[in-house]
Design a protein around this motif. Structure first.
Motif, short mmCIF file in Angstrom:
data_model
loop_
_atom_site.label_atom_id
_atom_site.label_comp_id
_atom_site.label_asym_id
_atom_site.label_seq_id
_atom_site.Cartn_x
_atom_site.Cartn_y
_atom_site.Cartn_z
N LEU A 156 -62.08 -4.14 27.26
CA LEU A 156 -62.11 -2.82 26.64
C LEU A 156 -62.34 -2.92 25.14
O LEU A 156 -61.89 -3.85 24.49
CB LEU A 156 -60.77 -2.09 26.88
N THR A 157 -63.03 -1.93 24.60
CA THR A 157 -63.21 -1.85 23.15
C THR A 157 -61.88 -1.40 22.55
O THR A 157 -60.96 -0.96 23.26
CB THR A 157 -64.29 -0.82 22.78
N GLU A 160 -61.21 2.13 23.46
CA GLU A 160 -60.83 2.28 24.86
C GLU A 160 -59.38 1.83 25.08
O GLU A 160 -58.64 2.43 25.85
CB GLU A 160 -61.79 1.50 25.75
N THR A 186 -65.80 13.13 24.35
CA THR A 186 -65.73 11.71 23.97
C THR A 186 -64.56 11.03 24.66
O THR A 186 -64.67 9.90 25.14
CB THR A 186 -65.59 11.57 22.45
N THR A 189 -65.31 10.28 28.17
CA THR A 189 -66.18 9.10 28.26
C THR A 189 -65.35 7.83 28.15
O THR A 189 -65.55 6.87 28.91
CB THR A 189 -67.24 9.12 27.14
N HIS A 190 -64.40 7.82 27.20
CA HIS A 190 -63.53 6.65 27.04
C HIS A 190 -62.71 6.41 28.30
O HIS A 190 -62.58 5.26 28.77
CB HIS A 190 -62.58 6.84 25.85
N SER A 192 -63.38 7.34 31.36
CA SER A 192 -64.28 6.88 32.42
C SER A 192 -64.60 5.40 32.24
O SER A 192 -64.61 4.63 33.21
CB SER A 192 -65.57 7.70 32.40
N ASN A 193 -64.84 4.98 31.01
CA ASN A 193 -65.14 3.58 30.73
C ASN A 193 -63.96 2.67 31.07
O ASN A 193 -64.13 1.58 31.62
CB ASN A 193 -65.52 3.39 29.27
N THR A 196 -63.70 2.38 34.87
CA THR A 196 -64.80 1.58 35.41
C THR A 196 -64.64 0.10 35.09
O THR A 196 -64.76 -0.76 35.97
CB THR A 196 -66.15 2.09 34.85
N LYS A 197 -64.36 -0.21 33.83
CA LYS A 197 -64.26 -1.60 33.41
C LYS A 197 -63.09 -2.33 34.07
O LYS A 197 -63.18 -3.53 34.36
CB LYS A 197 -64.12 -1.68 31.90
#
Length: 221
Positions: A156-157, A160, A186, A189-190, A192-193, A196-197
């Protein structure tokens, strides 16, 4: 498009009552009923529903095992039924992949709302109880070795990870957006990421991952 539901409970009157309430809604269709865990799994395999309303305590195969099989085999979401709000089985149900739980004496409108919410991809646990529930969950599994954040959450970033931390603290998307000074789009989106990750089904599983990954310490504010 209707939400297709399988209702599984070993008490016929409870099962019939839930089915009648749900099937009366224009956007919900009860495609099958089941009287035990084994029948519940078979019904999901046969009908491919969007959601399985499943009693935790079931004969032949208990609800936990049934939930584990259903979540592993399909995209069907599982909403567990329990008698007590902090039933020991609830923790096992969340680990099995359930998206939340309801008390069996749930009000009619709350039952309908819960089915719609979980079917839409959200978790049922309200922010006000999420942190408490998951903290107790992790406290009960302290014997299991923790995974260092760098190993589990390193994909994760920073943004995230911060989003995941706030999810684990029970914040809604709107609250996260305000705290991070970004739009709700936004934040979505975070989120969701993150899911998913990390290969997670929903926010409940994300909260568990945050605690297990060491991002949040049980009992911490």
């Amino acid at each position: 498009m209707s939400v297709r539901v399988v209702v599984a409970d070993d008490q016929e009157l409870v099962r019939a009552g839930f089915s009648m309430i749900l099937d009366a809604q224009p956007d919900i269709e009860v495609v099958a009923e089941a009287g035990d865990g084994e029948q519940a799994v078979a019904a999901v395999r046969a009908h491919g529903p969007d959601l399985l309303l499943l009693d935790i305590r079931m004969p032949v195969m208990d609800g936990i095992e049934a939930a584990r099989i259903v979540c592993a085999e399909s995209g069907c979401r599982v909403l567990m039924l329990t008698t007590f709000d902090l039933d020991d089985y609830v923790y096992d149900a969340l680990r099995a992949g359930a998206s939340g739980f309801l008390l069996k004496d749930v009000r009619r409108d709350d039952l309908i709302h819960a089915v719609r919410v979980v079917a839409a991809g959200e978790s049922l646990l309200a922010p006000s109880v999420t942190t408490k529930l998951i903290a107790e969950f992790t406290a009960r599994t302290v014997a299991r070795p923790a995974v260092p954040p760098t190993e589990r959450l390193g994909v994760l970033t920073a943004r995230e990870q911060e989003t995941l931390r706030m999810i684990a603290r029970g914040l809604s998307n709107a609250e996260i957006a305000q705290a991070m000074v970004v739009s709700e789009h936004t934040v979505k989106t975070h989120v969701s990421n993150v899911l998913t990750k990390l290969g997670l089904r929903d926010r409940v599983q994300a909260v568990i991952a945050a605690y297990e990954g060491g991002l949040i310490v049980p009992g911490a504010g």
